[in-house]
Design a protein around this motif. Structure first.
Motif, PDB file in Angstrom:
ATOM      1  N   ARG A 103     -15.881  88.546 -50.436  1.00  0.00           N
ATOM      2  CA  ARG A 103     -15.880  88.505 -51.897  1.00  0.00           C
ATOM      3  C   ARG A 103     -16.524  87.226 -52.397  1.00  0.00           C
ATOM      4  O   ARG A 103     -17.286  87.254 -53.381  1.00  0.00           O
ATOM      5  N   LYS A 104     -16.234  86.107 -51.752  1.00  0.00           N
ATOM      6  CA  LYS A 104     -16.851  84.842 -52.162  1.00  0.00           C
ATOM      7  C   LYS A 104     -18.376  84.897 -52.036  1.00  0.00           C
ATOM      8  O   LYS A 104     -19.102  84.367 -52.891  1.00  0.00           O
ATOM      9  N   SER A 105     -18.849  85.545 -50.972  1.00  0.00           N
ATOM     10  CA  SER A 105     -20.293  85.615 -50.775  1.00  0.00           C
ATOM     11  C   SER A 105     -20.970  86.405 -51.889  1.00  0.00           C
ATOM     12  O   SER A 105     -22.041  86.024 -52.374  1.00  0.00           O
ATOM     13  N   VAL A 106     -20.336  87.508 -52.322  1.00  0.00           N
ATOM     14  CA  VAL A 106     -20.913  88.300 -53.409  1.00  0.00           C
ATOM     15  C   VAL A 106     -20.885  87.514 -54.715  1.00  0.00           C
ATOM     16  O   VAL A 106     -21.834  87.571 -55.513  1.00  0.00           O
ATOM     17  N   GLU A 107     -19.816  86.764 -54.957  1.00  0.00           N
ATOM     18  CA  GLU A 107     -19.753  85.951 -56.172  1.00  0.00           C
ATOM     19  C   GLU A 107     -20.835  84.873 -56.174  1.00  0.00           C
ATOM     20  O   GLU A 107     -21.434  84.575 -57.216  1.00  0.00           O
ATOM     21  N   LYS A 108     -21.112  84.277 -55.022  1.00  0.00           N
ATOM     22  CA  LYS A 108     -22.183  83.283 -54.939  1.00  0.00           C
ATOM     23  C   LYS A 108     -23.553  83.917 -55.158  1.00  0.00           C
ATOM     24  O   LYS A 108     -24.415  83.342 -55.825  1.00  0.00           O
ATOM     25  N   ILE A 109     -23.724  85.118 -54.611  1.00  0.00           N
ATOM     26  CA  ILE A 109     -25.005  85.806 -54.786  1.00  0.00           C
ATOM     27  C   ILE A 109     -25.254  86.110 -56.255  1.00  0.00           C
ATOM     28  O   ILE A 109     -26.373  85.977 -56.758  1.00  0.00           O
ATOM     29  N   ARG A 110     -24.212  86.473 -56.973  1.00  0.00           N
ATOM     30  CA  ARG A 110     -24.379  86.821 -58.382  1.00  0.00           C
ATOM     31  C   ARG A 110     -24.857  85.623 -59.181  1.00  0.00           C
ATOM     32  O   ARG A 110     -25.658  85.754 -60.112  1.00  0.00           O
ATOM     33  N   HIS A 111     -24.367  84.445 -58.836  1.00  0.00           N
ATOM     34  CA  HIS A 111     -24.750  83.249 -59.588  1.00  0.00           C
ATOM     35  C   HIS A 111     -26.012  82.598 -59.028  1.00  0.00           C
ATOM     36  O   HIS A 111     -26.480  81.590 -59.574  1.00  0.00           O
ATOM     37  N   GLY A 112     -26.565  83.129 -57.946  1.00  0.00           N
ATOM     38  CA  GLY A 112     -27.786  82.566 -57.390  1.00  0.00           C
ATOM     39  C   GLY A 112     -29.017  82.997 -58.170  1.00  0.00           C
ATOM     40  O   GLY A 112     -28.984  83.905 -59.015  1.00  0.00           O
ATOM     41  N   GLU A 113     -30.113  82.352 -57.877  1.00  0.00           N
ATOM     42  CA  GLU A 113     -31.354  82.641 -58.593  1.00  0.00           C
ATOM     43  C   GLU A 113     -32.197  83.696 -57.889  1.00  0.00           C
ATOM     44  O   GLU A 113     -32.840  84.510 -58.540  1.00  0.00           O
ATOM     45  N   SER A 114     -32.254  83.694 -56.580  1.00  0.00           N
ATOM     46  CA  SER A 114     -33.107  84.617 -55.838  1.00  0.00           C
ATOM     47  C   SER A 114     -32.267  85.463 -54.905  1.00  0.00           C
ATOM     48  O   SER A 114     -31.149  85.102 -54.526  1.00  0.00           O
ATOM     49  N   LEU A 115     -32.828  86.613 -54.544  1.00  0.00           N
ATOM     50  CA  LEU A 115     -32.158  87.531 -53.640  1.00  0.00           C
ATOM     51  C   LEU A 115     -33.102  87.878 -52.494  1.00  0.00           C
ATOM     52  O   LEU A 115     -34.316  88.013 -52.688  1.00  0.00           O
ATOM     53  N   ASP A 116     -32.540  88.013 -51.294  1.00  0.00           N
ATOM     54  CA  ASP A 116     -33.326  88.469 -50.155  1.00  0.00           C
ATOM     55  C   ASP A 116     -32.565  89.567 -49.436  1.00  0.00           C
ATOM     56  O   ASP A 116     -31.460  89.979 -49.857  1.00  0.00           O
ATOM     57  N   ASP A 117     -33.130  90.051 -48.336  1.00  0.00           N
ATOM     58  CA  ASP A 117     -32.496  91.153 -47.630  1.00  0.00           C
ATOM     59  C   ASP A 117     -31.147  90.762 -47.024  1.00  0.00           C
ATOM     60  O   ASP A 117     -30.243  91.591 -46.895  1.00  0.00           O
ATOM     61  N   ALA A 118     -30.966  89.489 -46.667  1.00  0.00           N
ATOM     62  CA  ALA A 118     -29.677  89.032 -46.144  1.00  0.00           C
ATOM     63  C   ALA A 118     -28.592  89.143 -47.205  1.00  0.00           C
ATOM     64  O   ALA A 118     -27.432  89.486 -46.910  1.00  0.00           O
ATOM     65  N   ASP A 119     -28.949  88.860 -48.462  1.00  0.00           N
ATOM     66  CA  ASP A 119     -27.978  89.009 -49.554  1.00  0.00           C
ATOM     67  C   ASP A 119     -27.576  90.470 -49.732  1.00  0.00           C
ATOM     68  O   ASP A 119     -26.407  90.779 -49.993  1.00  0.00           O
ATOM     69  N   VAL A 120     -28.525  91.364 -49.605  1.00  0.00           N
ATOM     70  CA  VAL A 120     -28.209  92.788 -49.723  1.00  0.00           C
ATOM     71  C   VAL A 120     -27.255  93.216 -48.606  1.00  0.00           C
ATOM     72  O   VAL A 120     -26.326  94.005 -48.817  1.00  0.00           O
ATOM     73  N   VAL A 121     -27.469  92.678 -47.417  1.00  0.00           N
ATOM     74  CA  VAL A 121     -26.565  92.993 -46.305  1.00  0.00           C
ATOM     75  C   VAL A 121     -25.152  92.503 -46.603  1.00  0.00           C
ATOM     76  O   VAL A 121     -24.151  93.210 -46.358  1.00  0.00           O
ATOM     77  N   MET A 122     -25.026  91.296 -47.130  1.00  0.00           N
ATOM     78  CA  MET A 122     -23.700  90.758 -47.461  1.00  0.00           C
ATOM     79  C   MET A 122     -23.044  91.589 -48.564  1.00  0.00           C
ATOM     80  O   MET A 122     -21.827  91.841 -48.530  1.00  0.00           O
ATOM     81  N   ILE A 123     -23.831  92.022 -49.553  1.00  0.00           N
ATOM     82  CA  ILE A 123     -23.274  92.867 -50.605  1.00  0.00           C
ATOM     83  C   ILE A 123     -22.771  94.186 -50.018  1.00  0.00           C
ATOM     84  O   ILE A 123     -21.686  94.665 -50.347  1.00  0.00           O
ATOM     85  N   THR A 124     -23.558  94.758 -49.120  1.00  0.00           N
ATOM     86  CA  THR A 124     -23.165  96.023 -48.503  1.00  0.00           C
ATOM     87  C   THR A 124     -21.876  95.878 -47.709  1.00  0.00           C
ATOM     88  O   THR A 124     -20.974  96.721 -47.790  1.00  0.00           O
ATOM     89  N   GLU A 125     -21.771  94.797 -46.940  1.00  0.00           N
ATOM     90  CA  GLU A 125     -20.560  94.583 -46.149  1.00  0.00           C
ATOM     91  C   GLU A 125     -19.338  94.391 -47.042  1.00  0.00           C
ATOM     92  O   GLU A 125     -18.247  94.896 -46.745  1.00  0.00           O
ATOM     93  N   ALA A 126     -19.513  93.660 -48.137  1.00  0.00           N
ATOM     94  CA  ALA A 126     -18.383  93.430 -49.038  1.00  0.00           C
ATOM     95  C   ALA A 126     -17.945  94.723 -49.712  1.00  0.00           C
ATOM     96  O   ALA A 126     -16.744  95.023 -49.805  1.00  0.00           O
TER      97      ALA A 126
END
Length: 390
Positions: A131-154
């Motif tokens: 959950r923390k990883s998804v919250e950090k991704i939301r407030h980040g500026e850029s997204l990559d495929d690793a972020d999508v993987v973390m979102i999927t896992e969450a």
């Protein structure tokens, strides 16, 4: 006339199938339509037949399976909640496949991050690393495929927790119904056995006679035989002048086969009143599992058994000062009290049932000021749930 009867029978069968989950099934169909629209929109924006197309095709298959489970004309399983949970499993799989289709273009998933974060917050505690990883991704500026993987896992973890919550609720309801059925059979068995052998364990008492009654009996017998110093009182009859010196013989003569049934009915009525009064604490449930109904059904046989058990304890002198009731009305009155007192035992089951329901609910269903276990004050709120892909 025959056509009207067939039509009414068809309506009754339809009501019987959908009586417990029609609204939830319709909500599931609406969610399927929303996810299907997202899948089609995503598929229309892809030009090449790559892995993303395959993921979206698999998502369509999952959506078709979910839609089939919610269609009572295409499957004949009784809608006892399991079909809704199974449909939600396929819907969750379709949503995950849709999310994975953004691996080739991670930036396009940013508009859906609030809805995905709401799903994660609904079931994962604030301290969960996913959950923390998804919250950090939301407030980040850029997204990559690793972020999508973390979102999927969450999201997958949140959906797994949600499934376990629903399965736990279904298992709890089944256990309560099994126990309630066992207690009903036990109460009926006790009543049947006591009707066959009323003298085995009679629910009778022997209050002492008044001085006036003893004097009248002594004057009538003129000292030939000493009078019995007590009366015999049973739930449906009494003997003010027993003639045998043996207490068990007097009890066997006065006891009747319907004594236990009368006591059990009195306890059943009291337990029914207790179930009705407990409705003030019920907030309802958004799950297809009837937890409150199962808990109410458990109280009825419990009341019948506690009425019998309480009177047996009084007859054995377990309650000091209450071992000799004076009339049949007093016995029935105490049966009602003992029947209502089943709340002392079933309240623990009520608390567990309420806890099971609270675990299934999302943050928006919590009472004001309450938080999910393990969540933080700054965690999810009802307003954080976006309905885009739920």
């Amino acid at each position: 006339m025959e056509e009207r009867a067939d039509k009414n029978l068809g309506r009754y069968r339809e009501w019987w199938r959908e009586r417990r989950s029609w609204e939830i099934s319709e909500e599931g169909r609406a969610n399927i339509c929303k996810v299907r629209a997202l899948v089609e929109a995503r598929d229309a924006g892809l030009s090449e037949n790559g892995d993303d197309k395959k993921l979206l095709a698999a998502a369509r298959v999952e959506l078709d399976l979910a839609d089939e489970l919610l269609d009572f004309e295409r499957h004949r399983r009784k809608p006892l909640g399991s079909h809704v949970t199974a449909a939600q499993i396929h819907l969750s799989a379709a949503r995950l496949l849709w999310v994975k289709s953004f691996l080739s273009s991670p930036r396009e998933i940013r508009p859906y991050l609030p809805s995905l974060l709401a799903i994660v917050k609904e079931h994962l505690p604030a301290g969960d690393e996913r959950r923390k990883s998804v919250e950090k991704i939301r407030h980040g500026e850029s997204l990559d495929d690793a972020d999508v993987v973390m979102i999927t896992e969450a999201v997958e973890a949140a959906q797994a927790v949600s499934l376990r919550e629903k399965l736990r609720a279904g298992s709890f309801v089944r256990i309560v119904w099994v126990v309630a059925g066992f207690l009903f059979v036990l109460a009926l068995s006790i009543g049947a056995l006591s009707a066959a052998w009323p003298e085995a364990v009679p629910l009778c008492f022997n209050p002492p006679k008044s001085m006036e009654a003893l004097a009248a009996e002594e004057a009538e017998m003129r000292g030939s035989t000493p009078p019995v110093m007590y009366e015999v009182v049973c739930p449906t009859g009494s003997d003010p002048s027993p003639d045998s010196p043996d207490l068990d013989v007097n009890f066997a003569r006065t006891a009747e086969g319907r004594d236990y049934f009368v006591v059990e009915v009195a306890g059943l009525v009291a337990a029914g009143l207790a179930s009705a009064s407990a409705l003030r604490k019920i907030r309802g449930t958004a799950t297809p599992y009837g937890v409150p109904v199962a808990l109410a059904a458990l109280k009825l046989p419990a009341g019948a058994l506690t009425a019998v058990g309480g009177l047996l304890l009084m007859r054995g002198g377990f309650v000091p000062g209450l071992s000799a009731l004076d009339s049949s009305a007093q016995i029935i009155a105490w049966a009602i009290i003992f029947g209502y007192s089943q709340e002392l035992f079933t309240k623990f089951v009520d608390r567990r049932g309420q806890a099971v329901l609270e675990e299934v609910r999302g943050p928006g269903d919590l009472p004001p000021g309450a938080r999910r276990r393990g969540d933080s004050p700054g965690g999810s709120s009802p307003g954080s749930q976006a309905p885009a892909i739920t």
